[in-house]
Design a protein around this motif. Structure first.
Motif, PDB file in Angstrom:
ATOM      1  N   LYS A 185       0.820  -1.204   0.000  1.00  0.00           N
ATOM      2  CA  LYS A 185       0.000   0.000   0.000  1.00  0.00           C
ATOM      3  C   LYS A 185       0.858   1.260   0.000  1.00  0.00           C
ATOM      4  CE  LYS A 185      -4.236   0.183   0.474  1.00  0.00           C
ATOM      5  NZ  LYS A 185      -5.128   0.581  -0.583  1.00  0.00           N
ATOM      6  N   HIS A 186       2.143   1.117   0.280  1.00  0.00           N
ATOM      7  CA  HIS A 186       3.032   2.269   0.317  1.00  0.00           C
ATOM      8  C   HIS A 186       3.778   2.456  -0.994  1.00  0.00           C
ATOM      9  CE1 HIS A 186       2.117   2.466   4.533  1.00  0.00           C
ATOM     10  NE2 HIS A 186       2.478   1.221   4.663  1.00  0.00           N
ATOM     11  N   GLY A 187       3.525   1.585  -1.969  1.00  0.00           N
ATOM     12  CA  GLY A 187       4.198   1.688  -3.254  1.00  0.00           C
ATOM     13  C   GLY A 187       3.754   2.919  -4.010  1.00  0.00           C
ATOM     14  N   ALA A 188       4.568   3.340  -4.945  1.00  0.00           N
ATOM     15  CA  ALA A 188       4.299   4.560  -5.710  1.00  0.00           C
ATOM     16  C   ALA A 188       3.008   4.457  -6.511  1.00  0.00           C
ATOM     17  CB  ALA A 188       5.467   4.852  -6.638  1.00  0.00           C
ATOM     18  N   ILE A 189       2.676   3.265  -6.996  1.00  0.00           N
ATOM     19  CA  ILE A 189       1.462   3.093  -7.785  1.00  0.00           C
ATOM     20  C   ILE A 189       0.235   3.385  -6.929  1.00  0.00           C
ATOM     21  CG2 ILE A 189       0.043   1.397  -9.001  1.00  0.00           C
ATOM     22  CD1 ILE A 189       2.664   0.065  -9.871  1.00  0.00           C
ATOM     23  N   TYR A 190       0.229   2.884  -5.696  1.00  0.00           N
ATOM     24  CA  TYR A 190      -0.926   3.097  -4.834  1.00  0.00           C
ATOM     25  C   TYR A 190      -1.040   4.552  -4.402  1.00  0.00           C
ATOM     26  CZ  TYR A 190      -1.742  -1.863  -4.687  1.00  0.00           C
ATOM     27  OH  TYR A 190      -2.028  -3.145  -5.054  1.00  0.00           O
ATOM     28  N   VAL A 191       0.078   5.205  -4.169  1.00  0.00           N
ATOM     29  CA  VAL A 191       0.050   6.615  -3.802  1.00  0.00           C
ATOM     30  C   VAL A 191      -0.530   7.427  -4.951  1.00  0.00           C
ATOM     31  CG1 VAL A 191       1.491   8.615  -3.258  1.00  0.00           C
ATOM     32  CG2 VAL A 191       1.955   6.417  -2.173  1.00  0.00           C
ATOM     33  N   ARG A 234      -2.578   6.346  -7.296  1.00  0.00           N
ATOM     34  CA  ARG A 234      -4.002   6.046  -7.409  1.00  0.00           C
ATOM     35  C   ARG A 234      -4.816   6.745  -6.326  1.00  0.00           C
ATOM     36  NH1 ARG A 234      -4.881  -0.265  -8.972  1.00  0.00           N
ATOM     37  NH2 ARG A 234      -4.116  -0.103 -11.087  1.00  0.00           N
ATOM     38  N   ASP A 235      -4.297   6.792  -5.113  1.00  0.00           N
ATOM     39  CA  ASP A 235      -5.021   7.441  -4.026  1.00  0.00           C
ATOM     40  C   ASP A 235      -5.213   8.925  -4.277  1.00  0.00           C
ATOM     41  OD1 ASP A 235      -5.299   5.073  -2.695  1.00  0.00           O
ATOM     42  OD2 ASP A 235      -3.638   5.420  -1.313  1.00  0.00           O
ATOM     43  N   ARG A 236      -4.316   9.541  -5.034  1.00  0.00           N
ATOM     44  CA  ARG A 236      -4.402  10.970  -5.320  1.00  0.00           C
ATOM     45  C   ARG A 236      -5.121  11.278  -6.630  1.00  0.00           C
ATOM     46  NH1 ARG A 236       1.728  12.583  -3.611  1.00  0.00           N
ATOM     47  NH2 ARG A 236       1.457  12.208  -1.385  1.00  0.00           N
ATOM     48  N   CYS A 237      -5.421  10.263  -7.419  1.00  0.00           N
ATOM     49  CA  CYS A 237      -6.050  10.460  -8.729  1.00  0.00           C
ATOM     50  C   CYS A 237      -7.560  10.660  -8.556  1.00  0.00           C
ATOM     51  CB  CYS A 237      -5.790   9.253  -9.621  1.00  0.00           C
ATOM     52  SG  CYS A 237      -6.620   9.367 -11.218  1.00  0.00           S
ATOM     53  N   PRO A 238      -8.105  11.752  -9.089  1.00  0.00           N
ATOM     54  CA  PRO A 238      -9.544  11.994  -8.962  1.00  0.00           C
ATOM     55  C   PRO A 238     -10.415  10.920  -9.610  1.00  0.00           C
ATOM     56  CG  PRO A 238      -8.413  13.984  -9.674  1.00  0.00           C
ATOM     57  CD  PRO A 238      -7.415  12.878  -9.723  1.00  0.00           C
ATOM     58  N   VAL A 239      -9.965  10.350 -10.717  1.00  0.00           N
ATOM     59  CA  VAL A 239     -10.765   9.318 -11.392  1.00  0.00           C
ATOM     60  C   VAL A 239     -10.845   8.064 -10.533  1.00  0.00           C
ATOM     61  CG1 VAL A 239     -10.910   7.820 -13.423  1.00  0.00           C
ATOM     62  CG2 VAL A 239     -10.236  10.216 -13.676  1.00  0.00           C
ATOM     63  N   TYR A 240      -9.710   7.599  -9.998  1.00  0.00           N
ATOM     64  CA  TYR A 240      -9.722   6.418  -9.143  1.00  0.00           C
ATOM     65  C   TYR A 240     -10.511   6.672  -7.865  1.00  0.00           C
ATOM     66  CZ  TYR A 240      -6.479   3.677 -11.927  1.00  0.00           C
ATOM     67  OH  TYR A 240      -5.911   2.943 -12.923  1.00  0.00           O
ATOM     68  N   THR A 241     -10.447   7.883  -7.347  1.00  0.00           N
ATOM     69  CA  THR A 241     -11.212   8.222  -6.153  1.00  0.00           C
ATOM     70  C   THR A 241     -12.702   8.123  -6.435  1.00  0.00           C
ATOM     71  OG1 THR A 241      -9.456   9.683  -5.388  1.00  0.00           O
ATOM     72  CG2 THR A 241     -11.630  10.004  -4.428  1.00  0.00           C
ATOM     73  N   ALA A 242     -13.146   8.677  -7.556  1.00  0.00           N
ATOM     74  CA  ALA A 242     -14.567   8.617  -7.916  1.00  0.00           C
ATOM     75  C   ALA A 242     -15.014   7.175  -8.139  1.00  0.00           C
ATOM     76  CB  ALA A 242     -14.823   9.456  -9.162  1.00  0.00           C
ATOM     77  N   ILE A 243     -14.192   6.400  -8.822  1.00  0.00           N
ATOM     78  CA  ILE A 243     -14.545   4.997  -9.076  1.00  0.00           C
ATOM     79  C   ILE A 243     -14.625   4.225  -7.766  1.00  0.00           C
ATOM     80  CG2 ILE A 243     -13.688   2.845 -10.089  1.00  0.00           C
ATOM     81  CD1 ILE A 243     -12.706   4.550 -12.458  1.00  0.00           C
ATOM     82  N   ARG A 244     -13.713   4.495  -6.847  1.00  0.00           N
ATOM     83  CA  ARG A 244     -13.718   3.806  -5.559  1.00  0.00           C
ATOM     84  C   ARG A 244     -15.018   4.098  -4.797  1.00  0.00           C
ATOM     85  NH1 ARG A 244      -9.333   5.835  -3.245  1.00  0.00           N
ATOM     86  NH2 ARG A 244     -10.509   7.314  -2.022  1.00  0.00           N
ATOM     87  N   VAL A 245     -15.529   5.323  -4.895  1.00  0.00           N
ATOM     88  CA  VAL A 245     -16.759   5.684  -4.183  1.00  0.00           C
ATOM     89  C   VAL A 245     -17.963   4.960  -4.764  1.00  0.00           C
ATOM     90  CG1 VAL A 245     -18.351   7.581  -3.695  1.00  0.00           C
ATOM     91  CG2 VAL A 245     -15.903   7.925  -3.422  1.00  0.00           C
TER      92      VAL A 245
END
Length: 152
Positions: free
Chosen positions: A31-37, A39-50
């Motif tokens: 969860k600390h990898g650069a890919i996850y960081v 994704r956590d900051r990407c607005p598209v992934y955030t919206a999809i997660r919701v």
């Protein structure tokens, strides 16, 4: 002993360091990898997660018409289990999309409704609906046309 073992690429650490999930891969998948960081900051992934979940779009659609009790909501969605509906409602509540209000009566009555922030998902779902209609037509066209690889 294979070369990669002797150079320490596959050092075993608890559950992660198996041959299937070596430490090298575990560092990239954590969860600390650069890919996850990213994704956590990407607005598209955030919206999809919701809105990600089999029943969440339907829940938002049903609550868009007004507040509903848990039983009322469940009856409008045949096929959903109590457990899954409860999980999705709690997740939507945690994201600030839905509010839960309990009315003290002889029997506790719980009602769910969209928050003002949750109502902003309306245009998002309308855009997804429009894209889905176009995409389904595209898929039907692709099925109707014979593939060029079959023309041999």
């Amino acid at each position: 002993m294979p070369y990669f073992w002797s150079v320490g690429l596959f050092e075993q650490v608890s559950q992660v360091g198996t041959l299937k999930y070596p430490v090298v891969w575990a560092l990239n998948m954590s969860k600390h990898g650069a890919i996850y960081v990213e994704r956590d900051r990407c607005p598209v992934y955030t919206a999809i997660r919701v809105i990600d979940g089999r029943w969440k779009p339907m829940i938002v659609r049903r609550l868009g018409d007004g507040a509903l009790g848990f039983g009322q909501l469940r009856r409008t969605m045949p096929g959903v289990t109590i457990k899954v509906l409860r999980q999705h409602l709690r997740q939507l509540e945690a994201e600030g999309v839905v509010t839960r209000s309990a009315e003290p009566r002889p029997t506790l009555r719980v009602r769910y409704q969209l928050t003002p922030h949750g109502r902003t998902l309306g245009p998002v779902f309308e855009a997804l609906w429009a894209w889905g209609v176009v995409h389904l037509a595209h898929l039907e066209d692709a099925r109707a046309k014979p593939s060029k690889s079959q023309d041999c």
